[in-house]
Write a protein that holds these residues in place. Structure first.
Motif, PDB file in Angstrom:
ATOM      1  N   TRP A 177       0.800  -1.234   0.000  1.00  0.00           N
ATOM      2  CA  TRP A 177       0.000   0.000   0.000  1.00  0.00           C
ATOM      3  C   TRP A 177       0.830   1.280   0.000  1.00  0.00           C
ATOM      4  O   TRP A 177       0.418   2.309  -0.538  1.00  0.00           O
ATOM      5  N   ASN A 178       2.037   1.237   0.599  1.00  0.00           N
ATOM      6  CA  ASN A 178       2.830   2.457   0.746  1.00  0.00           C
ATOM      7  C   ASN A 178       4.040   2.488  -0.181  1.00  0.00           C
ATOM      8  O   ASN A 178       5.006   3.184   0.080  1.00  0.00           O
ATOM      9  N   CYS A 179       3.996   1.719  -1.263  1.00  0.00           N
ATOM     10  CA  CYS A 179       5.175   1.576  -2.113  1.00  0.00           C
ATOM     11  C   CYS A 179       4.829   1.865  -3.579  1.00  0.00           C
ATOM     12  O   CYS A 179       3.768   1.488  -4.063  1.00  0.00           O
ATOM     13  N   ALA A 180       5.778   2.525  -4.259  1.00  0.00           N
ATOM     14  CA  ALA A 180       5.612   2.821  -5.681  1.00  0.00           C
ATOM     15  C   ALA A 180       6.789   2.278  -6.481  1.00  0.00           C
ATOM     16  O   ALA A 180       7.168   2.848  -7.501  1.00  0.00           O
ATOM     17  N   CYS A 181       7.364   1.166  -6.022  1.00  0.00           N
ATOM     18  CA  CYS A 181       8.456   0.535  -6.763  1.00  0.00           C
ATOM     19  C   CYS A 181       7.895  -0.043  -8.065  1.00  0.00           C
ATOM     20  O   CYS A 181       6.677  -0.139  -8.239  1.00  0.00           O
ATOM     21  N   PRO A 182       8.760  -0.445  -8.998  1.00  0.00           N
ATOM     22  CA  PRO A 182       8.260  -0.998 -10.263  1.00  0.00           C
ATOM     23  C   PRO A 182       7.312  -2.176 -10.086  1.00  0.00           C
ATOM     24  O   PRO A 182       6.326  -2.306 -10.824  1.00  0.00           O
ATOM     25  N   GLY A 183       7.589  -3.040  -9.104  1.00  0.00           N
ATOM     26  CA  GLY A 183       6.719  -4.185  -8.885  1.00  0.00           C
ATOM     27  C   GLY A 183       5.318  -3.780  -8.450  1.00  0.00           C
ATOM     28  O   GLY A 183       4.319  -4.325  -8.937  1.00  0.00           O
ATOM     29  N   CYS A 184       5.228  -2.809  -7.541  1.00  0.00           N
ATOM     30  CA  CYS A 184       3.925  -2.357  -7.054  1.00  0.00           C
ATOM     31  C   CYS A 184       3.195  -1.545  -8.108  1.00  0.00           C
ATOM     32  O   CYS A 184       1.985  -1.701  -8.309  1.00  0.00           O
ATOM     33  N   THR A 185       3.931  -0.682  -8.801  1.00  0.00           N
ATOM     34  CA  THR A 185       3.327   0.113  -9.867  1.00  0.00           C
ATOM     35  C   THR A 185       2.784  -0.797 -10.968  1.00  0.00           C
ATOM     36  O   THR A 185       1.675  -0.586 -11.485  1.00  0.00           O
ATOM     37  N   GLY A 186       3.551  -1.826 -11.313  1.00  0.00           N
ATOM     38  CA  GLY A 186       3.108  -2.763 -12.331  1.00  0.00           C
ATOM     39  C   GLY A 186       1.871  -3.528 -11.910  1.00  0.00           C
ATOM     40  O   GLY A 186       0.976  -3.781 -12.726  1.00  0.00           O
ATOM     41  N   ALA A 187       1.795  -3.900 -10.624  1.00  0.00           N
ATOM     42  CA  ALA A 187       0.629  -4.650 -10.137  1.00  0.00           C
ATOM     43  C   ALA A 187      -0.615  -3.770 -10.105  1.00  0.00           C
ATOM     44  O   ALA A 187      -1.732  -4.267 -10.286  1.00  0.00           O
ATOM     45  N   ARG A 188      -0.434  -2.473  -9.868  1.00  0.00           N
ATOM     46  CA  ARG A 188      -1.593  -1.584  -9.899  1.00  0.00           C
ATOM     47  C   ARG A 188      -2.104  -1.404 -11.328  1.00  0.00           C
ATOM     48  O   ARG A 188      -3.307  -1.308 -11.564  1.00  0.00           O
ATOM     49  N   ALA A 189      -1.167  -1.346 -12.279  1.00  0.00           N
ATOM     50  CA  ALA A 189      -1.555  -1.178 -13.680  1.00  0.00           C
ATOM     51  C   ALA A 189      -2.096  -2.465 -14.289  1.00  0.00           C
ATOM     52  O   ALA A 189      -2.922  -2.425 -15.206  1.00  0.00           O
ATOM     53  N   HIS A 190      -1.618  -3.590 -13.759  1.00  0.00           N
ATOM     54  CA  HIS A 190      -2.022  -4.908 -14.285  1.00  0.00           C
ATOM     55  C   HIS A 190      -2.509  -5.756 -13.104  1.00  0.00           C
ATOM     56  O   HIS A 190      -1.724  -6.464 -12.469  1.00  0.00           O
ATOM     57  N   PRO A 191      -3.788  -5.719 -12.795  1.00  0.00           N
ATOM     58  CA  PRO A 191      -4.311  -6.423 -11.612  1.00  0.00           C
ATOM     59  C   PRO A 191      -3.995  -7.912 -11.563  1.00  0.00           C
ATOM     60  O   PRO A 191      -3.974  -8.503 -10.475  1.00  0.00           O
TER      61      PRO A 191
END
Length: 298
Positions: free
Chosen positions: A17-31
């Motif tokens: 919830w508190n992270c904007a690393c590539p892995g988290c950003t990618g998971a938000r863009a691709h559920p």
């Protein structure tokens, strides 16, 4: 024995919830890349016979993912929930509080884990006004196993790593364990080790004898936490052997006859991206990355 991989992420899940690393950003863009906290369900022969290995904060969502884990037709409540714990970390135990609606909760754990949860987190005090709580011993490998849902279970001690809330507690090598699950009906065995601090001789023997091994995939390489600024320590120093490198687990697993799957992936691990080249590296060694919702029959 049927195994359901309910979740495959390390603490915080993917995305965290508190992270904007590539892995988290990618998971938000691709559920479809999202991962919940690691947990396993083991199902026996009888329709109502099952138990969980670890209960993270996603546990009630996990219980809705498969018909066998839901109350049966005409059943108002699930009569009993059984949970086997591999350690006392919050990411593996917070879900116990979310099981308060159950009529009965049985918890299988080693002595130090049980003591930490009862004395430091006061689970008895918190949960007994809501449900019946029963604590069961989790015997070490080599002793008479406990039997849950017709499956023989025991603990393979792995490390003395204690959760932060019990950092000053007495050391014991059963603070963190691998769960050994043996189905006497099929004769097949699974080993579940989401937190592996070192490749011990005993663990190596158990892994070599297993038919399926779920293993710590927190970090890809030893310097990952330092390189990405999430810790001043290496992966190994944090209690997780890396996947790759001279001390990595991949070199051990590649020689095993068992089906081997990585679980407990941190959000920084490149494997959370299905297009990452590291997947090809593992495939070349005959190794897999577990996904939420997988079903494995043994």
């Amino acid at each position: 024995m049927l195994l359901l991989t309910l979740g495959t992420a390390a603490g915080g899940g993917v995305p965290q919830w508190n992270c904007a690393c590539p892995g988290c950003t990618g998971a938000r863009a691709h559920p479809d890349r999202r991962r919940s906290h690691d947990s396993l369900a083991a199902l026996g022969l009888e329709p109502s016979s099952w138990f969980l290995v670890n209960a993270g904060p996603d546990v009630t969502e996990h219980l809705e993912t498969h018909p066998r884990l839901r109350p049966g037709a005409g059943t108002e409540r699930t009569p009993v929930v059984r949970v086997l714990l591999t350690d006392a970390e919050l990411d593996h135990t917070l879900g116990l509080l979310r099981l308060r609606e159950a009529r009965h909760v049985e918890i299988y754990a080693t002595a130090p884990v049980r003591q930490a949860l009862r004395e430091r987190l006061a689970l008895d005090t918190v949960l007994t006004p809501y449900t019946t709580l029963t604590w069961r011993d989790l015997p070490p490998a080599g002793h008479s196993p406990a039997v849950i849902a017709g499956i023989e279970v025991c603990a393979v001690p792995l490390s003395t790593k204690r959760p932060r809330y019990a950092a000053e507690a007495q050391q014991d090598d059963s603070w963190v364990i691998a769960a050994r699950l043996h189905d006497p009906a099929s004769g097949r065995t699974a080993l579940y080790a989401p937190a592996l601090a070192g490749w011990t001789e005993e663990f190596g023997k158990e892994a070599a004898a297993a038919d399926c091994v779920f293993i710590d995939g927190t970090f890809w390489d030893d310097e990952e936490p330092q390189r990405l600024g999430i810790s001043a320590r290496t992966s190994t120093a944090m209690g997780h052997l890396p996947i790759d490198g001279p001390t990595g687990t991949a070199q051990h697993l590649a020689s095993l006859p068992a089906r081997c799957l990585y679980t407990h992936l941190n959000n920084t691990n490149p494997l959370v991206d299905p297009l990452a080249p590291q997947h090809g590296v593992l495939a070349g060694r005959g190794l897999e990355v577990a996904q939420d919702g997988m079903v494995i029959e043994l």
